[in-house]
Design a protein around this motif. Structure first.
Motif, PDB file in Angstrom:
ATOM      1  N   ALA A 125       0.722  -1.296   0.125  1.00 44.99           N
ATOM      2  CA  ALA A 125      -0.019   0.029   0.108  1.00 44.99           C
ATOM      3  C   ALA A 125       0.894   1.199  -0.084  1.00 44.99           C
ATOM      4  O   ALA A 125       1.932   1.437   0.762  1.00 44.99           O
ATOM      5  CB  ALA A 125      -0.841  -0.132   1.355  1.00 44.99           C
ATOM      6  N   LEU A 126       0.475   2.148  -0.775  1.00 42.44           N
ATOM      7  CA  LEU A 126       1.267   3.549  -0.858  1.00 42.44           C
ATOM      8  C   LEU A 126       0.755   4.372  -0.046  1.00 42.44           C
ATOM      9  O   LEU A 126      -0.655   4.804  -0.026  1.00 42.44           O
ATOM     10  CB  LEU A 126       1.191   4.024  -2.225  1.00 42.44           C
ATOM     11  CG  LEU A 126       1.887   3.127  -3.371  1.00 42.44           C
ATOM     12  CD1 LEU A 126       1.651   3.752  -4.845  1.00 42.44           C
ATOM     13  CD2 LEU A 126       3.278   2.984  -3.266  1.00 42.44           C
ATOM     14  N   ASP A 127       1.550   5.046   0.829  1.00 43.42           N
ATOM     15  CA  ASP A 127       1.001   6.405   1.546  1.00 43.42           C
ATOM     16  C   ASP A 127       0.948   7.520   0.804  1.00 43.42           C
ATOM     17  O   ASP A 127       1.354   7.550  -0.521  1.00 43.42           O
ATOM     18  CB  ASP A 127       1.779   6.481   2.955  1.00 43.42           C
ATOM     19  CG  ASP A 127       3.377   6.822   2.798  1.00 43.42           C
ATOM     20  OD1 ASP A 127       3.747   7.058   1.428  1.00 43.42           O
ATOM     21  OD2 ASP A 127       3.769   6.665   3.562  1.00 43.42           O
ATOM     22  N   ASP A 128       0.607   8.764   1.376  1.00 48.02           N
ATOM     23  CA  ASP A 128       0.551   9.874   0.418  1.00 48.02           C
ATOM     24  C   ASP A 128       1.648  10.334  -0.069  1.00 48.02           C
ATOM     25  O   ASP A 128       1.976  10.897  -1.264  1.00 48.02           O
ATOM     26  CB  ASP A 128      -0.210  10.993   1.229  1.00 48.02           C
ATOM     27  CG  ASP A 128      -1.742  10.746   1.371  1.00 48.02           C
ATOM     28  OD1 ASP A 128      -2.328   9.914   0.618  1.00 48.02           O
ATOM     29  OD2 ASP A 128      -2.310  11.343   2.359  1.00 48.02           O
ATOM     30  N   ARG A 129       2.818  10.284   0.898  1.00 49.15           N
ATOM     31  CA  ARG A 129       4.185  10.597   0.431  1.00 49.15           C
ATOM     32  C   ARG A 129       4.613   9.781  -0.771  1.00 49.15           C
ATOM     33  O   ARG A 129       5.397  10.327  -1.658  1.00 49.15           O
ATOM     34  CB  ARG A 129       5.151  10.499   1.688  1.00 49.15           C
ATOM     35  CG  ARG A 129       6.583  10.751   1.347  1.00 49.15           C
ATOM     36  CD  ARG A 129       7.383  10.749   2.604  1.00 49.15           C
ATOM     37  NE  ARG A 129       8.749  11.164   2.301  1.00 49.15           N
ATOM     38  CZ  ARG A 129       9.620  10.180   2.170  1.00 49.15           C
ATOM     39  NH1 ARG A 129       9.428   9.036   2.569  1.00 49.15           N
ATOM     40  NH2 ARG A 129      10.940  10.584   2.006  1.00 49.15           N
ATOM     41  N   ASP A 130       4.489   8.358  -0.526  1.00 49.13           N
ATOM     42  CA  ASP A 130       4.797   7.505  -1.850  1.00 49.13           C
ATOM     43  C   ASP A 130       4.181   8.063  -2.971  1.00 49.13           C
ATOM     44  O   ASP A 130       4.700   8.079  -4.268  1.00 49.13           O
ATOM     45  CB  ASP A 130       4.688   6.188  -1.578  1.00 49.13           C
ATOM     46  CG  ASP A 130       5.707   5.576  -0.281  1.00 49.13           C
ATOM     47  OD1 ASP A 130       6.507   6.170  -0.023  1.00 49.13           O
ATOM     48  OD2 ASP A 130       5.177   4.825   0.403  1.00 49.13           O
ATOM     49  N   LYS A 131       2.733   8.216  -2.874  1.00 55.16           N
ATOM     50  CA  LYS A 131       1.943   8.567  -4.111  1.00 55.16           C
ATOM     51  C   LYS A 131       2.646  10.011  -4.776  1.00 55.16           C
ATOM     52  O   LYS A 131       2.693  10.091  -5.828  1.00 55.16           O
ATOM     53  CB  LYS A 131       0.770   8.697  -3.835  1.00 55.16           C
ATOM     54  CG  LYS A 131      -0.125   7.324  -3.314  1.00 55.16           C
ATOM     55  CD  LYS A 131      -1.515   7.585  -3.291  1.00 55.16           C
ATOM     56  CE  LYS A 131      -2.114   6.251  -2.935  1.00 55.16           C
ATOM     57  NZ  LYS A 131      -3.401   6.427  -2.599  1.00 55.16           N
ATOM     58  N   ARG A 132       2.916  10.863  -3.759  1.00 52.19           N
ATOM     59  CA  ARG A 132       3.465  12.116  -4.444  1.00 52.19           C
ATOM     60  C   ARG A 132       4.669  11.911  -5.084  1.00 52.19           C
ATOM     61  O   ARG A 132       5.115  12.529  -6.239  1.00 52.19           O
ATOM     62  CB  ARG A 132       3.436  13.220  -3.309  1.00 52.19           C
ATOM     63  CG  ARG A 132       2.250  13.640  -2.728  1.00 52.19           C
ATOM     64  CD  ARG A 132       2.510  15.139  -2.113  1.00 52.19           C
ATOM     65  NE  ARG A 132       3.477  14.838  -0.793  1.00 52.19           N
ATOM     66  CZ  ARG A 132       2.859  14.190   0.307  1.00 52.19           C
ATOM     67  NH1 ARG A 132       1.646  13.992   0.575  1.00 52.19           N
ATOM     68  NH2 ARG A 132       3.985  14.141   1.282  1.00 52.19           N
ATOM     69  N   ARG A 133       5.696  11.186  -4.612  1.00 49.15           N
ATOM     70  CA  ARG A 133       6.928  10.816  -4.988  1.00 49.15           C
ATOM     71  C   ARG A 133       6.695  10.047  -6.355  1.00 49.15           C
ATOM     72  O   ARG A 133       7.471  10.325  -7.433  1.00 49.15           O
ATOM     73  CB  ARG A 133       7.795  10.078  -4.268  1.00 49.15           C
ATOM     74  CG  ARG A 133       7.967  10.931  -2.853  1.00 49.15           C
ATOM     75  CD  ARG A 133       8.894  10.122  -1.909  1.00 49.15           C
ATOM     76  NE  ARG A 133      10.578  10.005  -2.457  1.00 49.15           N
ATOM     77  CZ  ARG A 133      11.324   9.216  -1.955  1.00 49.15           C
ATOM     78  NH1 ARG A 133      11.066   8.512  -0.993  1.00 49.15           N
ATOM     79  NH2 ARG A 133      12.611   9.311  -2.478  1.00 49.15           N
TER      80      ARG A 133
END
Length: 160
Positions: A125-133
């Motif tokens: 699962a991707l957190d918000d930070r991972d999604k932004r990156r």
């Protein structure tokens, strides 16, 4: 009256041949490199004409190879921009794109999906930070935000 000697033109042609031994170049790239090496514009132009006469410099071929090497990792827009910055005209780029894309997968959503899967293992699962990156990574490759968001959302829903 010419401002350069035939000796300088000969040396420029030799330099051009040495430069082309190591990598393929665009006309503009080779011309600029010769100028950086200290040759006059006339000598550089003469050397460029010489290597072109033997087919050693060919912007169409360069564009096709460039596209073939990047079509699976960058968007159409990004590739066009990079080739244009290398001095290749838009018509040549478009022709090369048509030639290469007729043989290659060019659906950008599928390309985004494959890049996301490569960067993020399935089931994670991707957190918000991972999604932004991840979005920033894909944007740097020239993909549109709407396509990026929809693919990431799709894959996030599949991982839940």
């Amino acid at each position: 009256m010419q401002n350069f000697s035939t000796e300088e033109a000969h040396e420029a042609a030799k330099k051009a041949m040495r430069l082309l031994e190591h990598m393929d170049r665009t006309e503009k790239g080779l011309f600029d490199k010769l100028l950086q090496s200290g040759f006059s514009e006339e000598a550089a132009q003469e050397a460029l004409h010489y290597v072109k006469s033997f087919g050693y410099v060919n912007d169409e071929r360069y564009a096709q190879r460039y596209i073939e090497g990047r079509i699976r990792t960058k968007s159409r827009q990004k590739i066009f921009q990079e080739l244009w910055q290398k001095g290749i005209d838009r018509e040549t780029i478009a022709l090369a794109w048509e030639t290469v894309s007729s043989c290659e997968q060019t659906d950008e959503r599928e390309l985004i999906q494959s890049l996301v899967k490569k960067k993020c293992p399935e089931g994670v699962a991707l957190d918000d930070r991972d999604k932004r990156r991840l979005c920033a990574y894909l944007q740097r490759r020239g993909f549109g935000l709407s396509d990026i968001y929809s693919v990431i959302e799709e894959l996030s829903n599949n991982n839940e």
